[in-house]
Design a protein around this motif. Structure first.
Motif, PDB file in Angstrom:
ATOM      1  N   VAL A  43      -0.436  -6.941  -2.005  1.00 39.65           N
ATOM      2  CA  VAL A  43      -1.058  -7.907  -3.088  1.00 39.65           C
ATOM      3  C   VAL A  43      -2.362  -8.229  -2.508  1.00 39.65           C
ATOM      4  CG1 VAL A  43      -0.983 -10.126  -4.183  1.00 39.65           C
ATOM      5  CG2 VAL A  43       1.219  -8.938  -3.849  1.00 39.65           C
ATOM      6  N   VAL A  44      -3.446  -8.040  -3.028  1.00 37.44           N
ATOM      7  CA  VAL A  44      -4.866  -8.451  -2.543  1.00 37.44           C
ATOM      8  C   VAL A  44      -5.219  -9.673  -3.262  1.00 37.44           C
ATOM      9  CG1 VAL A  44      -7.130  -7.652  -2.273  1.00 37.44           C
ATOM     10  CG2 VAL A  44      -5.441  -6.135  -1.852  1.00 37.44           C
ATOM     11  N   PHE A  45      -5.752 -10.690  -2.581  1.00 33.35           N
ATOM     12  CA  PHE A  45      -6.270 -11.956  -3.161  1.00 33.35           C
ATOM     13  C   PHE A  45      -7.676 -12.020  -3.246  1.00 33.35           C
ATOM     14  CE2 PHE A  45      -2.030 -12.732  -1.080  1.00 33.35           C
ATOM     15  CZ  PHE A  45      -1.443 -13.225  -2.197  1.00 33.35           C
ATOM     16  N   HIS A  46      -8.321 -12.099  -4.152  1.00 31.95           N
ATOM     17  CA  HIS A  46      -9.770 -11.901  -4.359  1.00 31.95           C
ATOM     18  C   HIS A  46     -10.210 -13.407  -4.731  1.00 31.95           C
ATOM     19  CE1 HIS A  46     -10.135  -7.592  -4.445  1.00 31.95           C
ATOM     20  NE2 HIS A  46      -9.148  -7.723  -5.243  1.00 31.95           N
ATOM     21  N   CYS A  47     -11.165 -13.749  -3.924  1.00 29.15           N
ATOM     22  CA  CYS A  47     -11.787 -15.203  -3.885  1.00 29.15           C
ATOM     23  C   CYS A  47     -12.750 -15.330  -4.384  1.00 29.15           C
ATOM     24  CB  CYS A  47     -11.538 -15.888  -2.469  1.00 29.15           C
ATOM     25  SG  CYS A  47      -9.785 -15.864  -1.666  1.00 29.15           S
ATOM     26  N   PHE A  48     -13.359 -16.585  -4.989  1.00 28.63           N
ATOM     27  CA  PHE A  48     -14.693 -16.899  -5.244  1.00 28.63           C
ATOM     28  C   PHE A  48     -15.800 -16.789  -4.501  1.00 28.63           C
ATOM     29  CE2 PHE A  48     -12.397 -18.514  -9.220  1.00 28.63           C
ATOM     30  CZ  PHE A  48     -12.748 -17.835 -10.103  1.00 28.63           C
ATOM     31  N   ASP A  49     -15.422 -17.355  -3.156  1.00 28.56           N
ATOM     32  CA  ASP A  49     -16.402 -17.573  -2.283  1.00 28.56           C
ATOM     33  C   ASP A  49     -16.886 -16.358  -1.488  1.00 28.56           C
ATOM     34  OD1 ASP A  49     -13.797 -17.709  -1.057  1.00 28.56           O
ATOM     35  OD2 ASP A  49     -14.833 -18.766   0.627  1.00 28.56           O
ATOM     36  N   LEU A  50     -18.226 -16.407  -1.058  1.00 28.96           N
ATOM     37  CA  LEU A  50     -18.725 -15.658   0.013  1.00 28.96           C
ATOM     38  C   LEU A  50     -18.882 -16.391   1.217  1.00 28.96           C
ATOM     39  CD1 LEU A  50     -22.097 -14.453  -2.230  1.00 28.96           C
ATOM     40  CD2 LEU A  50     -19.513 -13.239  -1.995  1.00 28.96           C
ATOM     41  N   LEU A  51     -18.533 -15.738   2.279  1.00 27.74           N
ATOM     42  CA  LEU A  51     -18.310 -16.354   3.613  1.00 27.74           C
ATOM     43  C   LEU A  51     -19.431 -15.609   4.338  1.00 27.74           C
ATOM     44  CD1 LEU A  51     -17.201 -18.666   4.978  1.00 27.74           C
ATOM     45  CD2 LEU A  51     -15.389 -17.412   5.669  1.00 27.74           C
ATOM     46  N   GLY A  52     -20.324 -16.055   5.099  1.00 22.97           N
ATOM     47  CA  GLY A  52     -21.304 -15.497   6.069  1.00 22.97           C
ATOM     48  C   GLY A  52     -21.936 -16.558   6.959  1.00 22.97           C
ATOM     49  N   ARG A  53     -22.797 -16.141   7.707  1.00 25.44           N
ATOM     50  CA  ARG A  53     -23.301 -17.082   8.493  1.00 25.44           C
ATOM     51  C   ARG A  53     -25.192 -16.663   8.831  1.00 25.44           C
ATOM     52  NH1 ARG A  53     -20.217 -13.426  11.207  1.00 25.44           N
ATOM     53  NH2 ARG A  53     -18.431 -14.684  10.640  1.00 25.44           N
ATOM     54  N   GLY A  54     -25.373 -17.587   9.014  1.00 28.88           N
ATOM     55  CA  GLY A  54     -27.259 -17.288   9.243  1.00 28.88           C
ATOM     56  C   GLY A  54     -27.580 -16.945   7.764  1.00 28.88           C
TER      57      GLY A  54
ATOM     58  N   ASP B  41      -2.723   0.345  -1.285  1.00 37.47           N
ATOM     59  CA  ASP B  41      -3.557   0.733   0.023  1.00 37.47           C
ATOM     60  C   ASP B  41      -4.828  -0.273  -0.126  1.00 37.47           C
ATOM     61  OD1 ASP B  41      -4.951   1.742   2.101  1.00 37.47           O
ATOM     62  OD2 ASP B  41      -5.816   3.414   0.815  1.00 37.47           O
ATOM     63  N   TYR B  42      -5.082  -0.996   0.941  1.00 35.68           N
ATOM     64  CA  TYR B  42      -6.126  -2.094   0.912  1.00 35.68           C
ATOM     65  C   TYR B  42      -7.304  -1.516   1.382  1.00 35.68           C
ATOM     66  CZ  TYR B  42      -4.012  -3.281   5.323  1.00 35.68           C
ATOM     67  OH  TYR B  42      -3.390  -3.271   6.584  1.00 35.68           O
ATOM     68  N   THR B  43      -7.240  -0.410   2.144  1.00 34.09           N
ATOM     69  CA  THR B  43      -8.561   0.269   2.817  1.00 34.09           C
ATOM     70  C   THR B  43      -9.963   0.036   1.996  1.00 34.09           C
ATOM     71  OG1 THR B  43      -7.875   2.606   2.457  1.00 34.09           O
ATOM     72  CG2 THR B  43      -7.115   1.454   4.349  1.00 34.09           C
ATOM     73  N   GLN B  44      -9.612   0.125   0.529  1.00 38.28           N
ATOM     74  CA  GLN B  44     -10.606  -0.012  -0.246  1.00 38.28           C
ATOM     75  C   GLN B  44     -11.483  -1.169  -0.208  1.00 38.28           C
ATOM     76  OE1 GLN B  44      -9.356   0.271  -4.716  1.00 38.28           O
ATOM     77  NE2 GLN B  44      -7.413   0.034  -3.331  1.00 38.28           N
ATOM     78  N   PHE B  45     -11.124  -2.202   0.208  1.00 47.20           N
ATOM     79  CA  PHE B  45     -11.707  -3.565   0.221  1.00 47.20           C
ATOM     80  C   PHE B  45     -12.441  -3.800   1.350  1.00 47.20           C
ATOM     81  CE2 PHE B  45      -8.045  -3.870  -2.373  1.00 47.20           C
ATOM     82  CZ  PHE B  45      -8.637  -3.674  -3.833  1.00 47.20           C
ATOM     83  N   GLY B  46     -13.598  -4.657   1.458  1.00 47.28           N
ATOM     84  CA  GLY B  46     -14.458  -5.107   2.549  1.00 47.28           C
ATOM     85  C   GLY B  46     -14.727  -4.013   3.464  1.00 47.28           C
ATOM     86  N   ALA B  47     -14.346  -4.180   4.755  1.00 47.25           N
ATOM     87  CA  ALA B  47     -14.445  -3.393   5.821  1.00 47.25           C
ATOM     88  C   ALA B  47     -12.940  -2.250   6.129  1.00 47.25           C
ATOM     89  CB  ALA B  47     -14.869  -3.743   7.203  1.00 47.25           C
ATOM     90  N   GLY B  48     -11.955  -2.630   5.185  1.00 50.13           N
ATOM     91  CA  GLY B  48     -11.127  -1.604   4.948  1.00 50.13           C
ATOM     92  C   GLY B  48      -9.673  -2.337   5.948  1.00 50.13           C
ATOM     93  N   ASN B  49      -9.893  -3.784   6.282  1.00 48.47           N
ATOM     94  CA  ASN B  49      -8.654  -4.043   7.163  1.00 48.47           C
ATOM     95  C   ASN B  49      -7.637  -5.080   6.728  1.00 48.47           C
ATOM     96  OD1 ASN B  49      -9.603  -2.776   9.799  1.00 48.47           O
ATOM     97  ND2 ASN B  49     -11.487  -4.042   9.306  1.00 48.47           N
TER      98      ASN B  49
END
Ligand SMILES: Nc1nc2c(c(=O)[nH]1)N[C@H]1C(S)=C(S)[C@@H](COP(=O)(O)O)O[C@H]1N2
Ligand SMILES: [Mo]
Length: 263
Positions: free
Chosen positions: A165-176, A240-248
Protein backbone atom coordinates in the motif's frame (compact mmCIF):
# COMPACT_ATOMS: atom_id res chain seq x y z
CA UNK A 1 10.24 -17.39 25.75
CA UNK A 2 12.76 -15.10 27.44
CA UNK A 3 15.51 -16.73 25.38
CA UNK A 4 13.62 -15.91 22.25
CA UNK A 5 13.17 -12.33 23.37
CA UNK A 6 16.83 -11.95 24.17
CA UNK A 7 18.00 -13.26 20.86
CA UNK A 8 15.45 -11.21 18.96
CA UNK A 9 16.64 -8.07 20.69
CA UNK A 10 20.25 -8.98 20.07
CA UNK A 11 19.70 -9.52 16.40
CA UNK A 12 17.63 -6.39 16.03
CA UNK A 13 20.24 -4.38 17.86
CA UNK A 14 22.91 -5.70 15.53
CA UNK A 15 20.79 -4.72 12.57
CA UNK A 16 19.63 -1.43 14.03
CA UNK A 17 22.86 -0.04 15.45
CA UNK A 18 24.07 1.55 12.24
CA UNK A 19 20.71 3.02 11.48
CA UNK A 20 20.41 4.37 15.00
CA UNK A 21 23.77 6.13 15.16
CA UNK A 22 23.24 8.08 12.02
CA UNK A 23 19.53 8.50 12.57
CA UNK A 24 20.02 10.40 15.82
CA UNK A 25 21.26 13.33 13.80
CA UNK A 26 17.69 13.91 12.67
CA UNK A 27 15.36 13.50 9.78
CA UNK A 28 17.12 15.98 7.56
CA UNK A 29 20.77 15.17 7.08
CA UNK A 30 20.94 12.39 4.59
CA UNK A 31 21.66 13.96 1.26
CA UNK A 32 24.95 12.08 1.01
CA UNK A 33 23.11 8.78 1.06
CA UNK A 34 21.25 9.61 -2.11
CA UNK A 35 23.56 7.89 -4.54
CA UNK A 36 22.97 4.22 -5.13
CA UNK A 37 26.63 3.19 -4.90
CA UNK A 38 27.18 4.88 -1.55
CA UNK A 39 28.85 2.39 0.83
CA UNK A 40 26.99 3.53 3.93
CA UNK A 41 23.79 3.20 2.04
CA UNK A 42 24.60 -0.36 0.99
CA UNK A 43 25.12 -1.30 4.63
CA UNK A 44 21.89 0.41 5.59
CA UNK A 45 20.06 -1.49 2.90
CA UNK A 46 21.34 -4.77 4.27
CA UNK A 47 20.32 -3.74 7.79
CA UNK A 48 16.91 -2.86 6.39
CA UNK A 49 16.42 -6.31 4.87
CA UNK A 50 17.64 -7.90 8.10
CA UNK A 51 15.25 -6.07 10.43
CA UNK A 52 12.33 -6.70 8.06
CA UNK A 53 13.02 -10.41 7.77
CA UNK A 54 13.77 -10.91 11.45
CA UNK A 55 10.74 -8.99 12.62
CA UNK A 56 8.46 -10.76 10.18
CA UNK A 57 9.84 -14.13 11.31
CA UNK A 58 9.68 -13.47 15.07
CA UNK A 59 6.73 -11.14 15.51
CA UNK A 60 3.32 -12.53 14.66
CA UNK A 61 1.36 -10.69 12.01
CA UNK A 62 -1.09 -9.54 14.67
CA UNK A 63 1.33 -8.62 17.48
CA UNK A 64 0.14 -5.30 18.87
CA UNK A 65 2.20 -2.23 19.66
CA UNK A 66 1.91 -1.35 23.38
CA UNK A 67 -1.09 0.78 24.30
CA UNK A 68 -1.12 3.23 27.21
CA UNK A 69 -3.65 4.77 29.56
CA UNK A 70 -5.00 8.31 29.23
CA UNK A 71 -3.00 9.42 32.30
CA UNK A 72 0.20 8.68 30.38
CA UNK A 73 -0.53 11.39 27.80
CA UNK A 74 1.73 14.12 29.16
CA UNK A 75 1.75 16.67 26.37
CA UNK A 76 0.33 17.35 22.93
CA UNK A 77 1.73 15.44 19.96
CA UNK A 78 4.84 17.38 18.97
CA UNK A 79 4.49 18.47 15.33
CA UNK A 80 7.44 17.50 13.17
CA UNK A 81 8.43 17.47 9.50
CA UNK A 82 5.84 19.28 7.42
CA UNK A 83 3.49 21.13 9.73
CA UNK A 84 1.54 23.33 7.31
CA UNK A 85 1.73 22.21 3.67
CA UNK A 86 1.68 25.02 1.14
CA UNK A 87 0.77 23.05 -1.97
CA UNK A 88 -2.11 24.72 -3.80
CA UNK A 89 -4.52 21.79 -3.61
CA UNK A 90 -3.96 21.41 0.11
CA UNK A 91 -4.37 25.10 0.90
CA UNK A 92 -7.65 25.18 -1.05
CA UNK A 93 -9.00 22.20 0.90
CA UNK A 94 -7.86 23.65 4.22
CA UNK A 95 -9.44 27.03 3.49
CA UNK A 96 -12.76 25.24 3.10
CA UNK A 97 -12.46 23.25 6.33
CA UNK A 98 -11.66 20.09 4.32
CA UNK A 99 -15.31 19.82 3.21
CA UNK A 100 -14.11 18.87 -0.29
CA UNK A 101 -11.45 16.42 0.85
CA UNK A 102 -11.71 12.99 -0.72
CA UNK A 103 -9.42 10.10 0.10
CA UNK A 104 -8.71 8.30 -3.16
CA UNK A 105 -8.18 4.55 -3.04
CA UNK A 106 -6.65 3.42 -6.31
CA UNK A 107 -4.42 0.93 -8.08
CA UNK A 108 -4.86 -2.83 -7.78
CA UNK A 109 -8.41 -2.77 -6.39
CA UNK A 110 -11.72 -4.05 -7.75
CA UNK A 111 -13.48 -0.77 -6.98
CA UNK A 112 -11.56 2.51 -6.68
CA UNK A 113 -12.96 4.67 -3.87
CA UNK A 114 -13.28 8.37 -3.22
CA UNK A 115 -14.18 8.83 0.45
CA UNK A 116 -15.24 12.04 2.16
CA UNK A 117 -14.31 12.73 5.77
CA UNK A 118 -17.88 12.02 6.83
CA UNK A 119 -17.76 8.67 5.07
CA UNK A 120 -14.52 7.84 6.90
CA UNK A 121 -16.02 8.95 10.22
CA UNK A 122 -19.06 6.74 9.61
CA UNK A 123 -16.94 3.64 9.17
CA UNK A 124 -16.11 1.54 12.26
CA UNK A 125 -13.93 3.63 14.58
CA UNK A 126 -10.99 2.66 16.71
CA UNK A 127 -9.03 4.69 19.29
CA UNK A 128 -5.61 3.76 20.58
CA UNK A 129 -3.14 5.44 22.91
CA UNK A 130 0.32 4.71 21.58
CA UNK A 131 3.84 6.04 21.69
CA UNK A 132 5.27 7.79 18.65
CA UNK A 133 9.05 7.45 18.43
CA UNK A 134 10.90 9.89 16.17
CA UNK A 135 14.47 9.06 15.21
CA UNK A 136 15.42 12.60 16.16
CA UNK A 137 15.29 11.33 19.73
CA UNK A 138 11.88 12.22 21.12
CA UNK A 139 8.68 10.31 21.85
CA UNK A 140 5.08 11.32 22.49
CA UNK A 141 2.19 9.29 23.83
CA UNK A 142 -1.05 10.29 22.14
CA UNK A 143 -4.55 9.04 21.51
CA UNK A 144 -5.35 8.46 17.85
CA UNK A 145 -8.84 7.90 16.51
CA UNK A 146 -9.67 6.67 13.07
CA UNK A 147 -11.02 3.81 11.03
CA UNK A 148 -9.03 0.61 10.48
CA UNK A 149 -7.34 0.61 7.10
CA UNK A 150 -8.39 -3.03 6.65
CA UNK A 151 -12.04 -1.92 6.35
CA UNK A 152 -11.16 0.58 3.64
CA UNK A 153 -9.19 -2.09 1.80
CA UNK A 154 -12.09 -4.53 2.07
CA UNK A 155 -14.48 -1.95 0.68
CA UNK A 156 -12.20 -1.40 -2.32
CA UNK A 157 -11.44 -5.10 -2.79
CA UNK A 158 -7.70 -5.71 -2.98
CA UNK A 159 -6.66 -7.65 -6.05
CA UNK A 160 -4.56 -10.79 -5.38
CA UNK A 161 -1.60 -9.30 -7.23
CA UNK A 162 -1.30 -6.34 -4.80
CA UNK A 163 1.66 -6.51 -2.41
CA UNK A 164 2.03 -3.01 -0.97
CA UNK A 165 0.00 0.00 0.00
CA UNK A 166 1.48 3.34 -1.02
CA UNK A 167 0.38 6.48 0.83
CA UNK A 168 0.62 9.65 -1.23
CA UNK A 169 0.68 12.90 0.77
CA UNK A 170 -0.17 16.50 -0.06
CA UNK A 171 3.11 18.01 1.14
CA UNK A 172 6.43 18.46 -0.59
CA UNK A 173 9.40 18.09 1.70
CA UNK A 174 12.73 19.63 0.84
CA UNK A 175 15.39 21.92 2.05
CA UNK A 176 17.10 25.06 0.97
CA UNK A 177 16.09 26.31 -2.42
CA UNK A 178 14.87 22.97 -3.76
CA UNK A 179 11.19 22.71 -4.61
CA UNK A 180 10.83 19.65 -2.43
CA UNK A 181 9.77 16.11 -3.15
CA UNK A 182 6.33 14.62 -2.53
CA UNK A 183 6.20 12.86 0.82
CA UNK A 184 5.11 9.27 0.41
CA UNK A 185 5.24 6.08 2.41
CA UNK A 186 4.41 2.43 1.83
CA UNK A 187 3.88 -0.75 3.79
CA UNK A 188 3.17 -4.38 3.07
CA UNK A 189 -0.32 -5.84 3.39
CA UNK A 190 0.46 -7.35 6.78
CA UNK A 191 1.05 -3.91 8.27
CA UNK A 192 -1.79 -2.43 6.21
CA UNK A 193 -4.24 -4.96 7.65
CA UNK A 194 -2.79 -4.86 11.16
CA UNK A 195 -5.57 -4.12 13.69
CA UNK A 196 -3.84 -0.92 14.91
CA UNK A 197 -3.28 0.49 11.43
CA UNK A 198 -5.84 3.25 11.11
CA UNK A 199 -6.74 6.18 8.90
CA UNK A 200 -6.72 8.70 11.75
CA UNK A 201 -8.84 11.86 11.76
CA UNK A 202 -8.75 12.48 15.53
CA UNK A 203 -5.98 13.26 18.01
CA UNK A 204 -6.37 13.38 21.79
CA UNK A 205 -10.17 13.52 21.54
CA UNK A 206 -10.14 16.49 19.14
CA UNK A 207 -10.18 16.87 15.38
CA UNK A 208 -6.72 16.12 13.96
CA UNK A 209 -4.97 19.50 13.65
CA UNK A 210 -3.18 20.69 10.52
CA UNK A 211 0.21 20.49 12.25
CA UNK A 212 -0.26 16.75 12.85
CA UNK A 213 -1.59 15.81 9.40
CA UNK A 214 -5.17 17.04 8.91
CA UNK A 215 -7.52 15.95 7.67
CA UNK A 216 -6.21 12.37 7.76
CA UNK A 217 -2.93 10.68 8.61
CA UNK A 218 -2.18 7.01 8.81
CA UNK A 219 -0.87 5.30 11.94
CA UNK A 220 1.27 2.18 11.49
CA UNK A 221 1.91 1.64 15.15
CA UNK A 222 4.72 -0.89 15.02
CA UNK A 223 6.87 1.53 13.06
CA UNK A 224 8.95 4.63 13.71
CA UNK A 225 7.63 8.19 13.50
CA UNK A 226 8.56 8.84 9.91
CA UNK A 227 6.42 5.86 8.85
CA UNK A 228 3.27 7.66 10.04
CA UNK A 229 2.28 9.58 6.90
CA UNK A 230 0.40 12.85 7.43
CA UNK A 231 -1.80 14.73 4.92
CA UNK A 232 -2.70 11.53 3.06
CA UNK A 233 -4.55 12.16 -0.20
CA UNK A 234 -4.35 8.80 -1.90
CA UNK A 235 -3.90 5.17 -1.00
CA UNK A 236 -2.61 3.16 -3.93
CA UNK A 237 -2.38 -0.62 -4.07
CA UNK A 238 0.65 -1.79 -6.04
CA UNK A 239 2.71 -4.91 -6.67
CA UNK A 240 5.98 -2.97 -6.63
CA UNK A 241 6.94 0.44 -5.23
CA UNK A 242 10.09 1.14 -7.22
CA UNK A 243 8.15 3.38 -9.61
CA UNK A 244 7.74 6.08 -6.92
CA UNK A 245 10.26 8.69 -5.79
CA UNK A 246 13.80 7.32 -5.96
CA UNK A 247 12.40 3.79 -5.79
CA UNK A 248 12.94 2.80 -2.17
CA UNK A 249 9.34 2.86 -1.02
CA UNK A 250 9.17 6.08 0.98
CA UNK A 251 10.46 9.62 1.19
CA UNK A 252 12.80 8.77 4.07
CA UNK A 253 13.87 5.43 2.57
CA UNK A 254 14.88 7.44 -0.50
CA UNK A 255 17.07 9.48 1.87
CA UNK A 256 18.88 6.52 3.42
CA UNK A 257 16.55 5.42 6.20
CA UNK A 258 15.17 1.95 6.80
CA UNK A 259 12.01 1.25 4.77
CA UNK A 260 10.45 -1.16 7.25
CA UNK A 261 11.27 1.06 10.25
CA UNK A 262 10.00 -1.49 12.78
CA UNK A 263 10.37 -0.90 16.51
N1 LIG B 1 3.29 13.89 4.97
C1 LIG B 1 4.22 13.84 5.92
N2 LIG B 1 4.18 12.86 6.82
C2 LIG B 1 5.12 12.79 7.81
C3 LIG B 1 6.18 13.73 7.89
C4 LIG B 1 6.20 14.76 6.91
O1 LIG B 1 7.08 15.64 6.91
N3 LIG B 1 5.21 14.79 5.94
N4 LIG B 1 7.14 13.61 8.88
C5 LIG B 1 7.28 12.30 9.55
C6 LIG B 1 8.05 12.35 10.77
S1 LIG B 1 9.75 12.35 10.66
C7 LIG B 1 7.46 12.29 11.99
S2 LIG B 1 8.36 12.18 13.46
C8 LIG B 1 5.99 12.35 12.11
C9 LIG B 1 5.58 13.56 12.92
O2 LIG B 1 4.20 13.50 13.17
P1 LIG B 1 3.58 14.60 14.08
O3 LIG B 1 3.84 15.92 13.42
O4 LIG B 1 2.13 14.29 14.23
O5 LIG B 1 4.31 14.52 15.42
O6 LIG B 1 5.32 12.41 10.87
C10 LIG B 1 5.92 11.70 9.83
N5 LIG B 1 5.03 11.78 8.70
MO1 LIG C 1 10.54 11.70 12.75
Amino acid sequence: MSDLKLSRRGILRAGGALVATSALAGCDQFDFLGSRDNQVRNVLEKANALTYQVQRAVLGAETLAPEYSASEIRQGQRPNGSTNPNSEDYVALKDNGFADYRLQVSGLVDKPLSLSLDELRNMPARSQITRHDCVEGWSCIAKWTGTPLSGILDQAGVKPTAKYVVFHCFDLLGRGLSAGEPYYESCDLIDARHPQTIAAYGLNDAVLPVSNGAPMRVRIERALGYKQPKYVKEIELVDDYTQFGAGNGSYWADHGYDWYAGI
